[in-house]
Scaffold this motif. Structure first.
Motif, PDB file in Angstrom:
ATOM      1  N   PRO A 149       0.838  -1.215   0.000  1.00  0.00           N
ATOM      2  CA  PRO A 149       0.000   0.000   0.000  1.00  0.00           C
ATOM      3  C   PRO A 149       0.863   1.251   0.000  1.00  0.00           C
ATOM      4  N   SER A 150       0.487   2.221  -0.796  1.00  0.00           N
ATOM      5  CA  SER A 150       1.244   3.466  -0.888  1.00  0.00           C
ATOM      6  C   SER A 150       0.283   4.637  -0.960  1.00  0.00           C
ATOM      7  N   SER A 151       0.693   5.765  -0.385  1.00  0.00           N
ATOM      8  CA  SER A 151      -0.133   6.967  -0.474  1.00  0.00           C
ATOM      9  C   SER A 151      -0.107   7.554  -1.881  1.00  0.00           C
ATOM     10  N   ASN A 152       0.844   7.097  -2.705  1.00  0.00           N
ATOM     11  CA  ASN A 152       0.958   7.589  -4.080  1.00  0.00           C
ATOM     12  C   ASN A 152       0.084   6.760  -5.018  1.00  0.00           C
ATOM     13  N   THR A 153      -1.198   6.695  -4.703  1.00  0.00           N
ATOM     14  CA  THR A 153      -2.130   5.906  -5.488  1.00  0.00           C
ATOM     15  C   THR A 153      -3.498   6.567  -5.454  1.00  0.00           C
ATOM     16  N   THR A 154      -4.315   6.267  -6.452  1.00  0.00           N
ATOM     17  CA  THR A 154      -5.666   6.822  -6.494  1.00  0.00           C
ATOM     18  C   THR A 154      -6.625   6.055  -5.602  1.00  0.00           C
ATOM     19  N   THR A 155      -6.220   4.870  -5.136  1.00  0.00           N
ATOM     20  CA  THR A 155      -7.065   4.071  -4.250  1.00  0.00           C
ATOM     21  C   THR A 155      -6.858   4.514  -2.804  1.00  0.00           C
ATOM     22  N   PRO A 156      -7.900   4.969  -2.110  1.00  0.00           N
ATOM     23  CA  PRO A 156      -7.738   5.434  -0.725  1.00  0.00           C
ATOM     24  C   PRO A 156      -7.268   4.307   0.189  1.00  0.00           C
ATOM     25  N   ILE A 157      -6.329   4.605   1.086  1.00  0.00           N
ATOM     26  CA  ILE A 157      -5.877   3.643   2.082  1.00  0.00           C
ATOM     27  C   ILE A 157      -5.870   4.323   3.440  1.00  0.00           C
ATOM     28  N   LEU A 158      -6.024   3.527   4.505  1.00  0.00           N
ATOM     29  CA  LEU A 158      -6.041   4.048   5.869  1.00  0.00           C
ATOM     30  C   LEU A 158      -4.652   4.033   6.495  1.00  0.00           C
ATOM     31  N   THR A 159      -3.841   3.064   6.107  1.00  0.00           N
ATOM     32  CA  THR A 159      -2.514   2.904   6.693  1.00  0.00           C
ATOM     33  C   THR A 159      -1.577   2.274   5.677  1.00  0.00           C
ATOM     34  N   ARG A 160      -0.292   2.497   5.844  1.00  0.00           N
ATOM     35  CA  ARG A 160       0.695   1.846   4.986  1.00  0.00           C
ATOM     36  C   ARG A 160       1.063   0.465   5.495  1.00  0.00           C
ATOM     37  N   TRP A 161       0.554   0.088   6.633  1.00  0.00           N
ATOM     38  CA  TRP A 161       0.830  -1.250   7.160  1.00  0.00           C
ATOM     39  C   TRP A 161       0.004  -2.287   6.407  1.00  0.00           C
ATOM     40  N   SER A 162       0.619  -3.416   6.123  1.00  0.00           N
ATOM     41  CA  SER A 162      -0.078  -4.507   5.454  1.00  0.00           C
ATOM     42  C   SER A 162       0.530  -5.831   5.872  1.00  0.00           C
ATOM     43  N   THR A 163      -0.208  -6.905   5.657  1.00  0.00           N
ATOM     44  CA  THR A 163       0.287  -8.259   5.895  1.00  0.00           C
ATOM     45  C   THR A 163       0.523  -8.934   4.554  1.00  0.00           C
ATOM     46  N   LEU A 164       1.767  -9.323   4.316  1.00  0.00           N
ATOM     47  CA  LEU A 164       2.156 -10.004   3.080  1.00  0.00           C
ATOM     48  C   LEU A 164       2.307 -11.491   3.374  1.00  0.00           C
ATOM     49  N   SER A 165       1.612 -12.336   2.620  1.00  0.00           N
ATOM     50  CA  SER A 165       1.685 -13.786   2.797  1.00  0.00           C
ATOM     51  C   SER A 165       2.206 -14.435   1.522  1.00  0.00           C
ATOM     52  N   LEU A 166       3.223 -15.289   1.676  1.00  0.00           N
ATOM     53  CA  LEU A 166       3.846 -15.948   0.529  1.00  0.00           C
ATOM     54  C   LEU A 166       3.727 -17.462   0.676  1.00  0.00           C
ATOM     55  N   PRO A 167       2.966 -18.138  -0.207  1.00  0.00           N
ATOM     56  CA  PRO A 167       2.889 -19.605  -0.190  1.00  0.00           C
ATOM     57  C   PRO A 167       4.104 -20.190  -0.908  1.00  0.00           C
ATOM     58  N   LEU A 168       5.151 -20.444  -0.171  1.00  0.00           N
ATOM     59  CA  LEU A 168       6.422 -20.831  -0.771  1.00  0.00           C
ATOM     60  C   LEU A 168       6.330 -22.147  -1.529  1.00  0.00           C
TER      61      LEU A 168
END
Length: 257
Positions: free
Chosen positions: A180-199
């Motif tokens: 998530p980035s503030s440099n986007t047209t999609t509104p976001i509440l926070t830059r925190w996110s959970t990234l999940s990778l199925p290795l």
């Protein structure tokens, strides 16, 4: 040490929590030796206060002032409109993201059997905060033939790419990382996110069979709250019920406040 396949492991393993009593005890921390603006610290996400400096190679008062100024500049560039977390997080910052990182286990294909993590759980999760600069993750895995592949997720990689192993480096599976980035047209509440990778799924797409994770590196510039491993299909969060069943509170994983 790389664990044997028959070793019993829990269905969830947490390797890092920024709110634990000594979160980097088993980690290797590296900050660029030629940059007084490269450092790793624990601090409050909302205010940058109560900072504990963990890795930095400056020594003079001028170096200290430059480091402090770089932290302020980074915070100003990120803005204050988005919500922060309440509590301590790990902050990794550097002009060159390759030079500054936190590592658990080993990404050296010649040492992974002795120094590797040996985690057999196939899904890895990260709670990360994007800070408007380049950053990347490296996850070193071994397959059923004990050959290493490094899964690299970077903010500048445009598409998936598989690079063959060389005499010095293991096979590299390169993936784009979109946070998530503030440099986007999609509104976001926070830059925190959970990234999940199925290795296991990522490796199987290249014809390989996942066996274990032997090393993880998180590179600047970003903030890290937690990372952990689960079985396939298991929830990415640990709820309060797990604490009540006896899990240490500092090892439990919670969603962002």
């Amino acid at each position: 040490m790389l664990l044997d396949r028959t070793t019993t492991q829990p269905s969830l393993i947490s390797l890092f929590s920024s709110t634990s009593s000594n979160p980097t005890l088993l980690a290797h921390l590296e900050a660029a030796k030629d940059s007084n603006e490269s450092f790793i610290s624990l601090l409050d996400d909302g205010t940058d206060e109560r900072e504990t400096l963990l890795a930095w190679n400056g020594s003079s008062q001028a170096d200290l002032q430059a480091r402090s100024a770089s932290l302020v500049a980074q915070r100003d560039s990120a803005g204050t409109a988005l919500q922060h977390l309440r509590g301590q997080v790990l902050h990794l910052q550097a002009p060159d993201c390759r030079t500054t990182y936190i590592r658990f286990g080993s990404l050296d294909k010649g040492k992974c059997k002795e120094d590797g993590l040996g985690v057999h759980l196939p899904v890895v999760h990260f709670q990360l905060k994007e800070l408007g600069q380049e950053m990347y993750l490296d996850i070193a895995v071994v397959d059923d033939k004990d050959e290493m592949t490094v899964v690299r997720c970077s903010t500048w990689q445009p598409e998936v790419e598989l690079l063959p192993a060389t005499d010095s480096y293991p096979r590299l599976l390169y993936l784009p990382l979109h946070l998530p980035s503030s440099n986007t047209t999609t509104p976001i509440l926070t830059r925190w996110s959970t990234l999940s990778l199925p290795l296991h799924t990522l490796l199987s797409s290249t014809g390989l069979r996942f066996k274990a994770v032997v090393g993880v590196e998180v590179h600047a510039t970003c903030r890290l709250r937690r990372y952990w491993f689960t079985e396939e299909g298991m929830s990415a969060e640990v709820d309060e019920a797990m604490v009540k069943r006896g899990m240490m509170r500092e090892m439990a994983l919670y969603a962002a406040d």
